[in-house]
Write a protein that holds these residues in place. Structure first.
Motif, short mmCIF file in Angstrom:
data_model
loop_
_atom_site.label_atom_id
_atom_site.label_comp_id
_atom_site.label_asym_id
_atom_site.label_seq_id
_atom_site.Cartn_x
_atom_site.Cartn_y
_atom_site.Cartn_z
N PHE A 12 5.45 14.78 -17.42
CA PHE A 12 4.89 14.76 -16.07
C PHE A 12 5.00 13.35 -15.47
N CYS A 13 4.66 12.34 -16.26
CA CYS A 13 4.73 10.96 -15.75
C CYS A 13 6.18 10.56 -15.52
N LEU A 14 7.07 10.93 -16.43
CA LEU A 14 8.49 10.57 -16.25
C LEU A 14 9.01 11.13 -14.93
N ILE A 59 10.26 5.26 -9.03
CA ILE A 59 9.94 3.83 -9.11
C ILE A 59 10.90 3.11 -10.07
N ILE A 60 11.26 3.82 -11.15
CA ILE A 60 12.18 3.23 -12.14
C ILE A 60 13.35 4.21 -12.31
N PRO A 61 14.38 4.09 -11.50
CA PRO A 61 15.49 5.06 -11.61
C PRO A 61 16.07 5.06 -13.03
N GLY A 62 16.32 6.25 -13.55
CA GLY A 62 16.90 6.37 -14.91
C GLY A 62 15.86 6.20 -16.01
N VAL A 63 14.56 6.35 -15.66
CA VAL A 63 13.50 6.08 -16.65
C VAL A 63 13.61 7.02 -17.87
N ARG A 64 14.10 8.24 -17.64
CA ARG A 64 14.20 9.20 -18.74
C ARG A 64 15.07 8.68 -19.89
N GLN A 65 16.12 7.95 -19.54
CA GLN A 65 17.03 7.44 -20.59
C GLN A 65 16.33 6.34 -21.41
N ARG A 66 15.25 5.81 -20.88
CA ARG A 66 14.56 4.72 -21.59
C ARG A 66 13.41 5.25 -22.45
N TYR A 67 13.10 6.51 -22.35
CA TYR A 67 11.87 7.08 -22.92
C TYR A 67 11.85 7.01 -24.45
N PRO A 109 -1.05 3.96 -3.47
CA PRO A 109 -2.03 4.70 -2.68
C PRO A 109 -1.55 6.06 -2.17
N GLU A 110 -0.23 6.30 -2.22
CA GLU A 110 0.27 7.55 -1.61
C GLU A 110 0.03 8.75 -2.53
N LYS A 111 -0.37 9.86 -1.90
CA LYS A 111 -0.77 11.05 -2.66
C LYS A 111 0.41 11.70 -3.39
N LYS A 112 1.64 11.37 -3.01
CA LYS A 112 2.77 12.01 -3.69
C LYS A 112 2.84 11.59 -5.16
N PHE A 113 2.17 10.48 -5.52
CA PHE A 113 2.15 10.09 -6.93
C PHE A 113 0.86 10.63 -7.57
N PRO A 114 0.95 11.17 -8.78
CA PRO A 114 -0.28 11.68 -9.42
C PRO A 114 -1.12 10.54 -9.99
N PHE A 115 -0.52 9.36 -10.18
CA PHE A 115 -1.25 8.21 -10.70
C PHE A 115 -1.46 7.22 -9.56
N PHE A 116 -2.64 6.57 -9.56
CA PHE A 116 -2.90 5.60 -8.47
C PHE A 116 -2.63 4.18 -8.94
N ARG A 117 -2.50 4.01 -10.28
CA ARG A 117 -2.25 2.66 -10.80
C ARG A 117 -1.31 2.76 -12.00
N LEU A 118 -0.33 1.86 -12.04
CA LEU A 118 0.53 1.71 -13.22
C LEU A 118 0.32 0.31 -13.75
N THR A 153 1.18 2.06 -18.57
CA THR A 153 0.01 2.94 -18.59
C THR A 153 -0.17 3.55 -17.21
N CYS A 154 -0.21 4.88 -17.17
CA CYS A 154 -0.36 5.61 -15.89
C CYS A 154 -1.80 6.12 -15.84
N ASP A 155 -2.58 5.67 -14.84
CA ASP A 155 -3.98 6.11 -14.72
C ASP A 155 -4.04 7.35 -13.83
N ILE A 156 -4.48 8.45 -14.43
CA ILE A 156 -4.56 9.71 -13.66
C ILE A 156 -6.01 10.20 -13.65
N GLY A 157 -6.58 10.35 -12.46
CA GLY A 157 -7.94 10.88 -12.33
C GLY A 157 -7.93 12.35 -12.72
N ALA A 158 -8.97 12.77 -13.45
CA ALA A 158 -9.01 14.17 -13.91
C ALA A 158 -10.46 14.61 -13.97
#
Ligand SMILES: Cc1cc2nc3c(=O)[nH]c(=O)nc-3n(C[C@H](O)[C@H](O)[C@H](O)COP(=O)(O)OP(=O)(O)OC[C@H]3O[C@@H](n4cnc5c(N)ncnc54)[C@H](O)[C@@H]3O)c2cc1C
Length: 446
Positions: free
Chosen positions: A361-363, A369-377, A311-320, A339-344
């Motif tokens: 942008f999502c990474l 939320i997932i530290p080190g996510v870039r290495q998993r991409y 729910p916090e505005k600092k995230f561009p997606f409201f649901r993962l 899946t990152c849901d982004i309102g547009a």
């Protein structure tokens, strides 16, 4: 069930999603001549699925259907049982399993009690969604969770939304959720909760997933009616005279019809329907477009649950959504999709980004939320839909409630999720459409 209707003109169904297909199938069962026009080159609409060469499956919108719907459609033997489904909420750095974790927060609990106590003296109905949430959940949970989430998916202030938004999302009673969860644990199945309001929820209704993807629901319905379905056949106009449907124009050809059942977005009807201006005001009905960014990653269970609400505005997606939590077969072993849901808005700065830009942008925002996510991409695939969610604005709420029951034009019915302008999951779209068609054929034969 063969009630032959003595009409030489067919019923035209506009759209080959689950609503249009189930309408056509039911009309055929009733012996009513029918033709279904689908504008694109395939059926399924919002319930399309895609498979890529590296073993990932993506569903456009719908992921979760029930064994009951699969049985109605005749694909129960092609489905696997889903054994687990869970949701969590992340707020102020704290993770709450949904819904019971939130109840354990003393601040949310006391504020909810207070608002319930005040509600005993409150006689006037809620005026807006904001008002509805404050009364139902208490101001703390409404302000920090429910209202920000609703504003994120609708792109609209909750004070401008009708209270019916709350009714749609209204939680089941705690006792019922507890019972369904317990039944699920006993049976080792994900009992469906919140995926159908047309039929009762019970321990016998659980989530399943068709082996070939959710689109299989619609493909199966279509297989039985190949002679009725015309693909690549966009209905360009619906011709009305004296407030009565007369014909449709498809690929430049006019076809006389007795009735039109439209599943096209209801706000397109003013452009589609010619010969009357009684639907002009429907053009102001709004849908929220959504960009669904599927990020493919090395690893599994990277989110705390199948669905994580933010729910916090600092995230561009409201649901993962990490669908492989529930359907492990959607990604190759040891890999996952989030899946990152982004309102547009169509054409805006998010909508027009390339898939790769959206992935980056999502990474950036997933890192917290997932530290080190870039290495998993591993890669990204973005899907864009201009009609993800109908927005129930207060200013047209009365009109919404009336027009979705009766368009006011003889022989014109607007049904399904977008035609009926309602937040319907597939099972609801299916059963609500059948009910509507049964009423229609009863009236026709009378
Ligand atoms: C992000 C998201 C997640 C969802 N998740 C779930 C879930 O997990 N479980 C669930 O049960 N449901 C879910 N849903 C809801 C589900 O996808 C819908 O209820 C269902 O697919 C709607 O079917 P429909 O037939 O009403 O509309 P659609 O699927 O939109 O079908 C309408 C069809 O009409 C065609 N059409 C439009 N205009 C014309 C024209 N002029 N001429 C000819 N054809 C035309 C379109 O091409 C389309 O094929 C989700 C929806 C979204 C957006």
């Amino acid at each position: 069930m063969n009630v032959l209707i003595p009409s030489p003109k067919p019923v035209a169904v506009v759209g080959g999603g689950i609503a249009g297909l189930s309408a056509a199938r039911r009309l055929r069962e009733h012996g009513v001549p029918v033709v279904l026009f689908e504008g694109s080159d395939r059926v399924a609409g919002l319930a399309r699925s895609f498979q890529d060469d590296s073993g990932f499956t993506f569903d456009f919108g719908a992921h979760f259907i029930t064994n009951r719907l699969a049985k109605c459609v005749g694909i129960e033997k092609e489905c696997r049982d889903v054994k687990y489904y869970g949701e969590s909420v992340l707020v102020h750095g704290k993770l709450y399993p949904y819904p019971f974790g939130l109840v354990g927060n003393p601040r949310y609990l006391s504020s909810a009690f207070l608002s319930r106590a005040r509600g005993l003296f409150e006689k006037a109905p809620a005026e807006s969604a904001a008002d509805w949430f404050a009364r139902a959940y208490g101001s703390a949970m409404a302000d920090e969770i429910a209202i920000p989430l609703v504003e994120a998916w609708s792109g609209t202030a909750a004070s401008d939304l009708a209270p019916s938004v709350g009714d749609k999302l209204g939680a089941s009673s705690i006792a019922k959720v507890l019972w369904l969860r317990a039944a699920g644990r006993l049976q080792n199945k994900a009992i469906a909760n919140g995926y159908c309001s047309e039929l009762p929820e019970s321990a016998q209704v659980w989530h399943v997933y068709p082996e070939k993807g959710v689109a299989r629901v619609c493909e199966k319905l279509a297989e039985e009616m190949t002679e009725v379905i015309q693909l690549n056949s966009k209905v360009e106009s619906i011709q009305v005279r004296d407030e009565q449907v007369r014909s449709v124009v498809v690929n430049g050809r006019e076809i006389e019809v007795s009735t039109v059942i439209s599943t096209a977005p209801i706000n397109l009807l003013p452009r589609l329907v010619q010969g009357t201006d009684s639907l002009t005001d429907l053009a102001e009905f709004r849908f929220k477009p959504m960009v669904l960014v599927n990020v493919m990653l090395e690893g599994r269970h990277l989110l705390p649950n199948t669905v994580l609400w933010l729910p916090e505005k600092k995230f561009p997606f409201f649901r993962l959504t990490e669908a492989p939590w529930s359907m492990p077969w959607l990604a190759p072993e040891g890999k996952t999709i989030i899946t990152c849901d982004i309102g547009a808005d169509v054409g805006d700065e998010i909508w027009t980004r390339t898939d790769e830009e959206l992935g980056e942008f999502c990474l950036d925002h997933l890192e917290e939320i997932i530290p080190g996510v870039r290495q998993r991409y591993l890669g990204v695939r973005a899907l864009r839909t201009p009609i993800a969610y109908p927005i129930f604005l207060r200013k047209y709420e009365e009109r919404r409630l009336s027009v979705t029951q009766d368009t006011g034009i003889a022989g014109l019915h607007s049904v399904g999720r977008n035609g009926g302008f309602d937040h319907l999951p597939m099972e609801d779209a299916y059963h609500r459409t059948l009910r509507r068609v049964d009423r229609l054929t009863a009236a026709l034969s009378a």
